[in-house]
Design an enzyme around this catalytic site. Structure first.
Site, mmCIF file in Angstrom:
data_model
loop_
_atom_site.group_PDB
_atom_site.id
_atom_site.type_symbol
_atom_site.label_atom_id
_atom_site.label_comp_id
_atom_site.label_asym_id
_atom_site.label_seq_id
_atom_site.Cartn_x
_atom_site.Cartn_y
_atom_site.Cartn_z
ATOM 1 N N LYS A 178 -45.961 82.291 29.917
ATOM 2 C CA LYS A 178 -46.964 83.231 30.428
ATOM 3 C C LYS A 178 -47.382 82.866 31.830
ATOM 4 O O LYS A 178 -47.647 81.683 32.059
ATOM 5 C CB LYS A 178 -48.159 83.128 29.468
ATOM 6 C CG LYS A 178 -49.346 83.916 29.857
ATOM 7 C CD LYS A 178 -50.390 83.763 28.801
ATOM 8 C CE LYS A 178 -51.652 84.387 29.338
ATOM 9 N NZ LYS A 178 -52.808 83.823 28.735
ATOM 10 N N LYS A 189 -48.090 77.783 29.979
ATOM 11 C CA LYS A 189 -49.040 78.774 30.488
ATOM 12 C C LYS A 189 -49.492 78.304 31.864
ATOM 13 O O LYS A 189 -50.033 77.216 32.007
ATOM 14 C CB LYS A 189 -50.216 78.879 29.525
ATOM 15 C CG LYS A 189 -51.325 79.763 30.045
ATOM 16 C CD LYS A 189 -52.365 80.007 28.968
ATOM 17 C CE LYS A 189 -53.546 80.761 29.534
ATOM 18 N NZ LYS A 189 -54.593 80.940 28.516
#
Ligand code: PBG
Length: 325
Positions: free
Chosen positions: A248, A195
């Protein structure tokens, strides 16, 4: 063999031919729909920077869940906006917390629909950080216990999958141990393994009211320039017990998805995040792009880069289009 014997356009001539040789498809069954659950009843408050997305009270979230199921979506991911926030994010692991309550209600109304819960403290802390604060730093180890408690409380409320998004080191292992000790050995972990510290989360922070009061998330989320490090994050999370991993954001990080797909034979998800949705929605609003086509092209690109599952605010809309064919 080359031109003129070989003509790649032969198989592009009709939709029938194109469909026959299409390498990547997007189906409603690949898409997970995110919901932001807030206190109250009959609350359906549109998020300014994400037109078409809402803060929903539990009763309204249940209605969305039923619609999602009817559209053929496999599941939802839930985010909670608690009635009050404090320094240790106690709303995150309160058995009567907002996500726990929503999970119970949705599983009752639509038992086959998968409920994935986001495990993080940032929506629940008054300072908006993903862990507990010691001095000026986000303390890693003391945060693990609170994250593990959150995951256990979600699973006890009926969550089918828990998804830690905090990026503390060692959280997957801590969550796995806590789940196993609580005899929740069958609850899978979908870790947000890579992330990035991304400005594409801007609209989400409006939706979840989780903008940090000071500083940013760069001491725990990844630097956008790194991809080898993403492979290390994935390897460590798998070693610690992650069942699935997520990358992400999605579109600006397709190379990361691809590298992870090539290296690891595990179920892979991508989060097509709030800023990606907002950009597309804003341009479509001005008729600068064709919303439906750009949406499906984006989801296809994310799948082509290697994602088995795409978390996207377009899930319902895409499912509607895809079902129409
Ligand atoms: C943290 C979390 C965030 C997102 C998902 N989980 C925000 C952040 O890290 O700041 C972002 C999702 C999006 O932008 O759509 N709980």
């Amino acid at each position: 063999m080359a031109f003129p014997a070989e003509r790649l356009r032969r198989l592009r001539r009709t939709e029938g031919l194109r469909a026959l040789i299409r390498e990547t498809r997007v189906e409603p069954g690949d898409l997970i729909y995110p919901l932001f659950v807030c206190p109250g009843r009959k609350v359906r408050k549109e998020i300014g920077s994400m037109p078409g997305q809402f803060n929903l009270s539990v009763d309204e979230a249940v209605a969305e869940a039923e619609e999602a199921r009817a559209l053929g979506l496999p599941g939802l991911i839930l985010f909670g906006i608690p009635p009050k926030k404090d320094a240790r994010g106690s709303g995150a692991y309160d058995p009567a917390g907002i996500v726990q309550e929503a999970t119970r209600a949705i599983k009752k109304a639509a038992p086959e629909l998968l409920v994935i819960t986001d495990v993080c403290l940032c929506e629940y802390t008054d300072h908006g950080h993903c862990g507990v604060i010691e001095g000026e730093t986000i303390a890693n180890d003391p945060s693990l216990e609170l994250l593990a408690r959150s995951a256990v409380s979600h699973a006890r409320a009926g969550a089918d999958i828990v998804a830690p998004s905090d990026m503390m080191d060692g959280r997957v292992g801590a969550i796995r141990r806590a789940l196993d000790e609580a005899k929740l050995t069958d609850t899978p972990i979908l870790s947000y393994a890579a992330k990035y510290a991304s400005a594409f989360y801007g609209p989400f922070r409006e939706a979840a009211q989780s903008t940090p009061r000071f500083g940013d998330r760069r001491s725990h989320q990844m630097d956008p320039g790194n991809v080898r490090e993403a492979l290390r994050e994935v390897a460590l999370d798998l070693e610690e017990g992650a069942d699935m991993v997520m990358i992400k954001p999605a579109l600006p990080y397709l190379d990361v998805l691809w590298r992870v797909r090539e290296r690891f034979d595990v179920p892979l998800a991508a989060y097509h995040v709030s800023g990606e949705y907002a950009m597309l929605a804003a341009a479509a609003e001005r008729s600068w792009i064709d919303r439906d086509r750009v949406m499906l092209e984006s989801l296809t690109a994310i799948r082509r880069a290697g994602a088995d599952v795409v978390v996207t605010y377009f899930a319902k809309e895409a499912a509607r289009l895809l079902r129409r064919g």
